[in-house]
Design an enzyme around this catalytic site. Structure first.
Site, PDB file in Angstrom:
ATOM      1  N   ASP A   1      50.801  95.122  55.893  1.00  0.00           N
ATOM      2  CA  ASP A   1      50.265  96.455  55.529  1.00  0.00           C
ATOM      3  C   ASP A   1      49.366  96.430  54.261  1.00  0.00           C
ATOM      4  OD1 ASP A   1      49.837  99.412  55.276  1.00  0.00           O
ATOM      5  OD2 ASP A   1      51.238  99.489  57.048  1.00  0.00           O
TER       6      ASP A   1
ATOM      7  N   TYR B   1      38.238 107.542  69.173  1.00  0.00           N
ATOM      8  CA  TYR B   1      39.950 106.820  68.937  1.00  0.00           C
ATOM      9  C   TYR B   1      40.410 106.393  70.411  1.00  0.00           C
ATOM     10  CZ  TYR B   1      45.078 106.848  67.835  1.00  0.00           C
ATOM     11  OH  TYR B   1      46.493 106.483  67.947  1.00  0.00           O
TER      12      TYR B   1
ATOM     13  N   ARG C   1      51.562 120.098  73.363  1.00  0.00           N
ATOM     14  CA  ARG C   1      51.923 118.907  72.961  1.00  0.00           C
ATOM     15  C   ARG C   1      53.382 118.527  73.372  1.00  0.00           C
ATOM     16  NH1 ARG C   1      47.218 118.437  72.535  1.00  0.00           N
ATOM     17  NH2 ARG C   1      45.948 117.629  70.988  1.00  0.00           N
TER      18      ARG C   1
HETATM   19  P1  NAD Z   1      50.420 105.411  60.154  1.00  0.00           P
HETATM   20  O1  NAD Z   1      49.098 105.879  59.841  1.00  0.00           O
HETATM   21  O2  NAD Z   1      51.610 105.987  59.569  1.00  0.00           O
HETATM   22  O3  NAD Z   1      50.378 103.992  60.036  1.00  0.00           O
HETATM   23  C1  NAD Z   1      49.536 103.129  60.205  1.00  0.00           C
HETATM   24  C2  NAD Z   1      49.704 101.660  59.234  1.00  0.00           C
HETATM   25  O4  NAD Z   1      48.605 100.982  59.468  1.00  0.00           O
HETATM   26  C3  NAD Z   1      49.525 102.395  57.785  1.00  0.00           C
HETATM   27  O5  NAD Z   1      50.517 102.082  56.887  1.00  0.00           O
HETATM   28  C4  NAD Z   1      48.150 101.794  57.283  1.00  0.00           C
HETATM   29  O6  NAD Z   1      48.422 101.417  55.948  1.00  0.00           O
HETATM   30  C5  NAD Z   1      48.126 100.526  58.284  1.00  0.00           C
HETATM   31  N1  NAD Z   1      46.792 100.036  58.385  1.00  0.00           N
HETATM   32  C6  NAD Z   1      45.668 100.849  58.600  1.00  0.00           C
HETATM   33  N2  NAD Z   1      44.457 100.225  58.535  1.00  0.00           N
HETATM   34  C7  NAD Z   1      44.865  98.789  58.103  1.00  0.00           C
HETATM   35  C8  NAD Z   1      44.080  97.734  57.969  1.00  0.00           C
HETATM   36  N3  NAD Z   1      42.901  97.715  57.928  1.00  0.00           N
HETATM   37  N4  NAD Z   1      45.075  96.493  57.399  1.00  0.00           N
HETATM   38  C9  NAD Z   1      46.420  96.716  57.523  1.00  0.00           C
HETATM   39  N5  NAD Z   1      46.886  97.708  57.549  1.00  0.00           N
HETATM   40  C10 NAD Z   1      46.072  98.876  58.061  1.00  0.00           C
HETATM   41  O7  NAD Z   1      50.419 105.556  61.599  1.00  0.00           O
HETATM   42  P2  NAD Z   1      51.735 105.677  62.703  1.00  0.00           P
HETATM   43  O8  NAD Z   1      52.079 107.113  62.869  1.00  0.00           O
HETATM   44  O9  NAD Z   1      52.990 104.701  62.157  1.00  0.00           O
HETATM   45  O10 NAD Z   1      51.186 104.872  64.206  1.00  0.00           O
HETATM   46  C11 NAD Z   1      51.474 103.472  64.317  1.00  0.00           C
HETATM   47  C12 NAD Z   1      50.790 103.377  65.581  1.00  0.00           C
HETATM   48  O11 NAD Z   1      51.132 104.142  66.765  1.00  0.00           O
HETATM   49  C13 NAD Z   1      49.207 103.572  65.843  1.00  0.00           C
HETATM   50  O12 NAD Z   1      48.745 102.326  66.428  1.00  0.00           O
HETATM   51  C14 NAD Z   1      49.013 104.688  66.415  1.00  0.00           C
HETATM   52  O13 NAD Z   1      47.762 104.671  67.070  1.00  0.00           O
HETATM   53  C15 NAD Z   1      50.095 104.742  67.530  1.00  0.00           C
HETATM   54  N6  NAD Z   1      50.426 105.993  67.757  1.00  0.00           N
HETATM   55  C16 NAD Z   1      51.377 107.031  66.869  1.00  0.00           C
HETATM   56  C17 NAD Z   1      51.579 108.266  67.192  1.00  0.00           C
HETATM   57  C18 NAD Z   1      52.635 108.885  66.593  1.00  0.00           C
HETATM   58  O14 NAD Z   1      53.117 110.045  66.867  1.00  0.00           O
HETATM   59  N7  NAD Z   1      52.820 108.722  65.167  1.00  0.00           N
HETATM   60  C19 NAD Z   1      51.111 108.751  68.413  1.00  0.00           C
HETATM   61  C20 NAD Z   1      50.225 107.955  69.216  1.00  0.00           C
HETATM   62  C21 NAD Z   1      49.829 106.732  68.865  1.00  0.00           C
HETATM   63  N1  UDP Z   2      46.340 121.608  65.078  1.00  0.00           N
HETATM   64  C1  UDP Z   2      46.448 123.026  64.492  1.00  0.00           C
HETATM   65  N2  UDP Z   2      46.380 123.452  63.272  1.00  0.00           N
HETATM   66  C2  UDP Z   2      46.552 122.436  62.509  1.00  0.00           C
HETATM   67  C3  UDP Z   2      46.565 121.007  62.797  1.00  0.00           C
HETATM   68  C4  UDP Z   2      46.279 120.644  64.112  1.00  0.00           C
HETATM   69  O1  UDP Z   2      46.384 123.827  65.521  1.00  0.00           O
HETATM   70  O2  UDP Z   2      46.550 122.791  61.263  1.00  0.00           O
HETATM   71  C5  UDP Z   2      46.288 121.356  66.396  1.00  0.00           C
HETATM   72  C6  UDP Z   2      45.277 120.303  66.844  1.00  0.00           C
HETATM   73  O3  UDP Z   2      44.067 121.025  67.225  1.00  0.00           O
HETATM   74  C7  UDP Z   2      45.835 119.870  68.216  1.00  0.00           C
HETATM   75  C8  UDP Z   2      47.103 120.001  67.752  1.00  0.00           C
HETATM   76  O4  UDP Z   2      47.728 120.703  66.838  1.00  0.00           O
HETATM   77  O5  UDP Z   2      45.585 120.842  69.404  1.00  0.00           O
HETATM   78  C9  UDP Z   2      48.044 118.782  67.670  1.00  0.00           C
HETATM   79  O6  UDP Z   2      47.213 118.034  66.410  1.00  0.00           O
HETATM   80  P1  UDP Z   2      47.646 116.730  65.742  1.00  0.00           P
HETATM   81  O7  UDP Z   2      46.567 116.405  64.710  1.00  0.00           O
HETATM   82  O8  UDP Z   2      49.002 116.713  65.386  1.00  0.00           O
HETATM   83  O9  UDP Z   2      47.332 115.526  66.792  1.00  0.00           O
HETATM   84  P2  UDP Z   2      47.089 115.163  68.238  1.00  0.00           P
HETATM   85  O10 UDP Z   2      48.208 115.383  69.197  1.00  0.00           O
HETATM   86  O11 UDP Z   2      46.003 115.851  68.480  1.00  0.00           O
HETATM   87  O12 UDP Z   2      46.662 113.770  68.203  1.00  0.00           O
END
Ligand code: NAD
Ligand code: UDP
Length: 360
Positions: A38, A163, A236
């Site tokens: 990371d 995304y 959500r």
């Molecule tokens: P996060 O942002 O907390 O963690 C992502 C990590 O990736 C960070 O620590 C960041 O430093 C690292 N990173 C970013 N760019 C980098 C680079 N160029 N080189 C090295 N490291 C890099 O996100 P998270 O919530 O832990 O999510 C992890 C994965 O799960 C992601 O792929 C995200 O798309 C997916 N995801 C998470 C959620 C959720 O609810 N948290 C929902 C949908 C998808």
């Molecule tokens: N949202 C909101 N107020 C805030 C931040 C987010 O109403 O201050 C809404 C956003 O528009 C979305 C939902 O909350 O409808 C969830 O947003 P989040 O950024 O957590 O992630 P998403 O599920 O959209 O990836």
């Protein structure tokens, strides 16, 4: 079993929210030898001295270093991403790069080295629901299924979908490597995981707009209004990180059952509108910080005003978790109230309750 590899698992993006919890679980017992990659180690500082953990601070674009770590591993968990909705329309090129084009060489390296890949995609790939386009009748149309539901994104000008589109493409790339070059993979589609160490609070340990829980928490601490984007009508399904990590561990433990499959990981029982989430968090705040007597206000704001031009929203996404139940024997068990309270209590513990005005 001695695999001849230096690492059982390499977690790329180990320093983030999910990665830090995964390390907590994988390093809490057993004998697994882990490598983590990371840019940041702030959330995993408590693991840096562990003999079973090797941390490499580098960018995923540092091919030589990252590919060497991949080749030395039995399994790679790929979490590195730019995954904050406020970045999708403000850092579109970076979002597409980190989530797709910059990730393809890592997928290829796994295929070439015969390494199993567990890739974290997103529920956002589903985009909008069919119902949001054809009208308000959701009956039978809202449950999202991994191998059946269509992916419905807005036009290119709606940058929000950069995304989702990048994640859709990388899923297809991974699947193609599986079909054509024998890559063994599992794709996870997380549905709004919540818990400690999520995101950041703007001005304290990050800049920009974090996800909704951190936005509301920051507002509760500061005594400013909770902003309801487009009235907070979207819904959500929030999933407690403890349940989510259980699913991840089951995926790691069951390579055969998970081979070249995609799994929704989410809690369909925890669906709530964002407006109701705001009230739930306000009530929870008052319970956790009883000394705070300030009134809590909610304010409506347009998505384009809050996030900038190009913002569109997913209206509703409810996971069908039948596949995860069947192949992983997984069932989420942490209800919404508990999940919110756990996440908020951890954040208050970490950041403090802010400039609370004591009851007179
Ligand atoms: P996060 O942002 O907390 O963690 C992502 C990590 O990736 C960070 O620590 C960041 O430093 C690292 N990173 C970013 N760019 C980098 C680079 N160029 N080189 C090295 N490291 C890099 O996100 P998270 O919530 O832990 O999510 C992890 C994965 O799960 C992601 O792929 C995200 O798309 C997916 N995801 C998470 C959620 C959720 O609810 N948290 C929902 C949908 C998808
Ligand atoms: N949202 C909101 N107020 C805030 C931040 C987010 O109403 O201050 C809404 C956003 O528009 C979305 C939902 O909350 O409808 C969830 O947003 P989040 O950024 O957590 O992630 P998403 O599920 O959209 O990836």
């Amino acid at each position: 079993m001695d695999t001849g590899k230096a690492f059982d698992i390499t977690v790329i993006g180990c320093g983030g929210f999910i990665g830090s919890h995964l390390l907590d679980r994988l390093l809490s017992g057993g004998e697994l030898r882990l490598c983590g990659i990371d840019l940041s180690s702030d959330k995993i500082a408590h693991h840096l001295d562990n003999d079973r953990f090797t941390f490499i601070r580098c960018d995923i674009h540092d091919r030589e270093v990252v590919h060497r770590a991949i080749a030395r591993s039995t399994t790679v968990v790929l979490l590195a991403a730019l995954c904050n909705p406020s970045q999708y329309n403000t850092r579109t090129l970076d979002v597409i790069d980190v989530n797709c084009s910059g990730t393809i060489p890592l997928v290829r390296a796994c295929a070439e080295s015969g390494v199993r890949l567990v890739y974290f995609s997103t529920c956002e790939v589903y985009g909008r629901t069919t119902a949001s386009l054809v009208g308000g009748d959701y009956s039978g149309r809202y449950l999202l299924r991994e191998d059946e539901s269509p992916f419905i994104l807005g036009p290119v000008s709606a940058l929000r979908w950069s995304y989702a589109c990048a994640k859709q493409l990388i899923e297809r790339v991974i699947d193609a490597f599986g079909r054509e070059q024998g890559l063994e993979y599992t794709v996870v589609r997380p549905f709004n995981f919540i818990g400690s160490r999520m995101d950041f609070l703007p001005g304290i340990d990050g800049e920009g707009v974090p996800r909704v829980l951190a936005c509301f928490l920051g507002a509760l601490r500061d005594g400013t209004p909770l902003m309801l984007v487009d009235g907070g009508r979207n819904r959500r399904c929030f999933t407690a990180i403890g349940d989510a990590i259980d699913a991840c561990v089951r995926i790691l433990d069951r390579p055969d059952a998970c081979r070249n499959r995609i799994f929704n990981i989410g809690n369909p029982a925890n669906e709530i509108t964002i407006a109701d989430l705001a009230w739930l968090m306000a009530d929870t705040w008052h319970r956790l910080v009883p000394q705070d007597s300030r009134p809590i206000a909610l304010r409506e704001v347009a998505g384009a005003e809050f996030y900038g031009q190009g913002y569109e929203d997913s209206d509703r996404r409810v996971p069908d978790i039948g596949k995860a139940q069947r192949y992983l024997g997984w069932q989420p068990s942490i209800g919404l109230d508990d999940a919110i309270e756990q996440a908020m209590a951890a954040a208050i513990d970490h950041y403090g309750p802010g400039p609370v005005q004591a009851k007179g």
